[in-house]
Design a protein around this motif. Structure first.
Motif, PDB file in Angstrom:
ATOM      1  N   ALA A 155       0.859  -1.186   0.000  1.00 22.62           N
ATOM      2  CA  ALA A 155       0.000   0.000   0.000  1.00 22.62           C
ATOM      3  C   ALA A 155       0.894   1.234   0.000  1.00 22.62           C
ATOM      4  CB  ALA A 155      -0.919  -0.004   1.217  1.00 22.62           C
ATOM      5  N   ARG A 156       1.155   1.768  -1.224  1.00 27.38           N
ATOM      6  CA  ARG A 156       2.118   2.860  -1.330  1.00 27.38           C
ATOM      7  C   ARG A 156       1.770   3.880  -2.404  1.00 27.38           C
ATOM      8  NH1 ARG A 156       3.710   2.751  -6.763  1.00 27.38           N
ATOM      9  NH2 ARG A 156       4.752   0.817  -7.370  1.00 27.38           N
ATOM     10  N   SER A 157       0.667   3.695  -3.145  1.00 30.17           N
ATOM     11  CA  SER A 157       0.347   4.556  -4.287  1.00 30.17           C
ATOM     12  C   SER A 157      -0.729   5.576  -3.931  1.00 30.17           C
ATOM     13  CB  SER A 157      -0.134   3.714  -5.469  1.00 30.17           C
ATOM     14  OG  SER A 157       0.860   2.798  -5.877  1.00 30.17           O
ATOM     15  N   THR A 158      -0.555   6.811  -4.444  1.00 24.27           N
ATOM     16  CA  THR A 158      -1.551   7.859  -4.220  1.00 24.27           C
ATOM     17  C   THR A 158      -2.615   7.890  -5.312  1.00 24.27           C
ATOM     18  OG1 THR A 158      -0.129   9.454  -5.351  1.00 24.27           O
ATOM     19  CG2 THR A 158       0.079   9.299  -2.949  1.00 24.27           C
ATOM     20  N   SER A 159      -2.379   7.178  -6.412  1.00 27.68           N
ATOM     21  CA  SER A 159      -3.350   7.088  -7.497  1.00 27.68           C
ATOM     22  C   SER A 159      -3.344   5.662  -8.043  1.00 27.68           C
ATOM     23  CB  SER A 159      -3.034   8.095  -8.610  1.00 27.68           C
ATOM     24  OG  SER A 159      -1.744   7.846  -9.152  1.00 27.68           O
ATOM     25  N   VAL A 160      -4.244   5.393  -8.988  1.00 30.70           N
ATOM     26  CA  VAL A 160      -4.436   4.022  -9.473  1.00 30.70           C
ATOM     27  C   VAL A 160      -4.050   3.916 -10.938  1.00 30.70           C
ATOM     28  CG1 VAL A 160      -6.099   2.170  -9.822  1.00 30.70           C
ATOM     29  CG2 VAL A 160      -6.292   3.661  -7.824  1.00 30.70           C
ATOM     30  N   GLY A 161      -3.148   2.983 -11.236  1.00 29.55           N
ATOM     31  CA  GLY A 161      -2.782   2.627 -12.601  1.00 29.55           C
ATOM     32  C   GLY A 161      -2.787   1.124 -12.738  1.00 29.55           C
ATOM     33  N   GLY A 162      -2.076   0.600 -13.728  1.00 26.11           N
ATOM     34  CA  GLY A 162      -2.065  -0.839 -13.958  1.00 26.11           C
ATOM     35  C   GLY A 162      -1.492  -1.647 -12.819  1.00 26.11           C
ATOM     36  N   TRP A 163      -0.572  -1.064 -12.062  1.00 25.93           N
ATOM     37  CA  TRP A 163       0.048  -1.790 -10.951  1.00 25.93           C
ATOM     38  C   TRP A 163      -0.927  -1.990  -9.790  1.00 25.93           C
ATOM     39  CZ3 TRP A 163       5.895  -1.544  -9.966  1.00 25.93           C
ATOM     40  CH2 TRP A 163       6.590  -1.441 -11.178  1.00 25.93           C
ATOM     41  N   GLU A 164      -1.975  -1.186  -9.773  1.00 30.24           N
ATOM     42  CA  GLU A 164      -2.923  -1.198  -8.654  1.00 30.24           C
ATOM     43  C   GLU A 164      -4.257  -1.864  -8.999  1.00 30.24           C
ATOM     44  OE1 GLU A 164       0.169   1.706  -8.193  1.00 30.24           O
ATOM     45  OE2 GLU A 164      -1.412   1.717  -9.724  1.00 30.24           O
ATOM     46  N   ARG A 165      -4.342  -2.582 -10.108  1.00 29.11           N
ATOM     47  CA  ARG A 165      -5.603  -3.172 -10.552  1.00 29.11           C
ATOM     48  C   ARG A 165      -5.645  -4.683 -10.281  1.00 29.11           C
ATOM     49  NH1 ARG A 165      -9.495   0.287 -10.559  1.00 29.11           N
ATOM     50  NH2 ARG A 165      -8.961   2.245 -11.600  1.00 29.11           N
ATOM     51  N   PHE A 166      -6.792  -5.137  -9.745  1.00 24.47           N
ATOM     52  CA  PHE A 166      -6.973  -6.543  -9.394  1.00 24.47           C
ATOM     53  C   PHE A 166      -8.331  -7.055  -9.867  1.00 24.47           C
ATOM     54  CE2 PHE A 166      -4.037  -4.737  -6.361  1.00 24.47           C
ATOM     55  CZ  PHE A 166      -3.048  -5.702  -6.237  1.00 24.47           C
ATOM     56  N   THR A 167      -8.379  -8.319 -10.227  1.00 25.69           N
ATOM     57  CA  THR A 167      -9.631  -9.020 -10.478  1.00 25.69           C
ATOM     58  C   THR A 167      -9.956  -9.855  -9.248  1.00 25.69           C
ATOM     59  OG1 THR A 167      -9.144  -9.148 -12.845  1.00 25.69           O
ATOM     60  CG2 THR A 167     -10.854 -10.612 -11.999  1.00 25.69           C
ATOM     61  N   VAL A 168     -11.205  -9.750  -8.793  1.00 28.29           N
ATOM     62  CA  VAL A 168     -11.655 -10.480  -7.615  1.00 28.29           C
ATOM     63  C   VAL A 168     -12.455 -11.704  -8.068  1.00 28.29           C
ATOM     64  CG1 VAL A 168     -13.036 -10.389  -5.500  1.00 28.29           C
ATOM     65  CG2 VAL A 168     -11.725  -8.375  -6.235  1.00 28.29           C
ATOM     66  N   TYR A 169     -12.071 -12.873  -7.611  1.00 30.67           N
ATOM     67  CA  TYR A 169     -12.736 -14.123  -7.966  1.00 30.67           C
ATOM     68  C   TYR A 169     -13.409 -14.732  -6.734  1.00 30.67           C
ATOM     69  CZ  TYR A 169     -10.300 -14.289 -12.464  1.00 30.67           C
ATOM     70  OH  TYR A 169      -9.838 -14.012 -13.720  1.00 30.67           O
ATOM     71  N   TYR A 170     -14.516 -15.434  -7.009  1.00 33.15           N
ATOM     72  CA  TYR A 170     -15.231 -16.154  -5.947  1.00 33.15           C
ATOM     73  C   TYR A 170     -15.518 -17.575  -6.405  1.00 33.15           C
ATOM     74  CZ  TYR A 170     -19.034 -17.592  -2.859  1.00 33.15           C
ATOM     75  OH  TYR A 170     -19.822 -18.287  -1.978  1.00 33.15           O
ATOM     76  N   ASN A 171     -15.342 -18.521  -5.499  1.00 31.61           N
ATOM     77  CA  ASN A 171     -15.674 -19.917  -5.745  1.00 31.61           C
ATOM     78  C   ASN A 171     -16.834 -20.288  -4.833  1.00 31.61           C
ATOM     79  OD1 ASN A 171     -15.664 -22.889  -5.439  1.00 31.61           O
ATOM     80  ND2 ASN A 171     -13.804 -22.786  -6.691  1.00 31.61           N
ATOM     81  N   GLU A 172     -18.010 -20.467  -5.434  1.00 32.63           N
ATOM     82  CA  GLU A 172     -19.212 -20.705  -4.638  1.00 32.63           C
ATOM     83  C   GLU A 172     -19.148 -22.029  -3.891  1.00 32.63           C
ATOM     84  OE1 GLU A 172     -24.058 -20.328  -5.121  1.00 32.63           O
ATOM     85  OE2 GLU A 172     -22.780 -20.426  -6.905  1.00 32.63           O
ATOM     86  N   GLU A 173     -18.593 -23.055  -4.513  1.00 30.80           N
ATOM     87  CA  GLU A 173     -18.526 -24.368  -3.867  1.00 30.80           C
ATOM     88  C   GLU A 173     -17.623 -24.328  -2.643  1.00 30.80           C
ATOM     89  OE1 GLU A 173     -17.296 -29.013  -4.888  1.00 30.80           O
ATOM     90  OE2 GLU A 173     -17.309 -27.490  -6.471  1.00 30.80           O
TER      91      GLU A 173
END
Length: 223
Positions: A155-173
């Motif tokens: 946690a070190r960035s004051t703005s958001v670029g490609g380094w700060e992007r994530f995909t959130v996944y969920y496994n229902e089972e």
């Protein structure tokens, strides 16, 4: 989809498991990892529905160490992450010296202000940015660090670029969650076998969700 953001009251019973060998840090330019079987990418509305929808159970919010409670914008969801591997909550190490100031580490047995993360959805990139409420900064994947520190989450960035992007996944089972870095296409793992100050650090280094190293439980917080 079942509601999976649970209260903290039924927690703190997980045990530390034996660790497999850690994967090597990926080379630059590696193609994005494929969506693992059984896992579904969630957008901001779906994450919000789980955190705030009818029937969703909320975890109690704890004040930060200085007593100041964090606030959140309407598009944010306040979340606590717990490693499935060691049963500990992810904290922001705000007091660590450079170059590891602000690293995320699954080391807390309870929830205070350092464990609160704000997930912010961006429609254009179809990804989440993650902001630590402990220091107000966005979480980046440190691709340019070397050795055991390469691709750590910090946690070190004051703005958001490609380094700060994530995909959130969920496994229902499994009723579990995973994070994938959009920078290198790799999944976030908790480094259970590390020693010293980086033990339990989060690092985007896995090509698949192979087991509990890459699996987390997410808990919604009331503001």
């Amino acid at each position: 989809m079942n509601s999976v953001l649970l209260s903290l009251s039924a927690l703190l019973a997980a045990s530390v498991l034996a660790a497999p060998a850690a994967a090597a840090a990926p080379a630059d330019g590696r193609p994005a990892a494929a969506v693992p079987a059984g896992w579904e990418a969630l957008d901001g509305a779906e994450l919000a529905a789980m955190a705030d929808g009818e029937g969703a159970r909320q975890a109690p919010f704890a004040a930060s160490p200085d007593g100041a409670a964090a606030t959140s914008a309407a598009e944010e969801e306040l979340i606590v992450m717990q490693s499935e591997r060691n049963g500990r909550f992810v904290a922001t190490e705000v007091t660590y010296p450079a170059p590891h100031t602000g690293v995320l580490r699954a080391r807390s047995t309870d929830v205070g202000g350092w464990e609160t993360l704000a997930f912010e959805w961006d429609e254009t990139t179809e990804s989440h940015a993650i902001r630590s409420t402990a220091n107000g900064l966005y979480v980046a994947v440190e691709k340019n660090l070397t050795g055991a520190s390469q691709n750590v989450l910090r946690a070190r960035s004051t703005s958001v670029g490609g380094w700060e992007r994530f995909t959130v996944y969920y496994n229902e089972e499994l009723d579990l969650w995973a994070l994938q870095s959009q920078l290198n296409g790799l999944f976030v793992a908790m480094e259970n076998s590390y020693t010293g100050s980086l033990q339990y650090v989060l690092r985007a280094r896995s090509a698949d969700v192979g087991g509990s190293w890459e699996q987390f439980r997410l808990y919604g917080l009331e503001g």
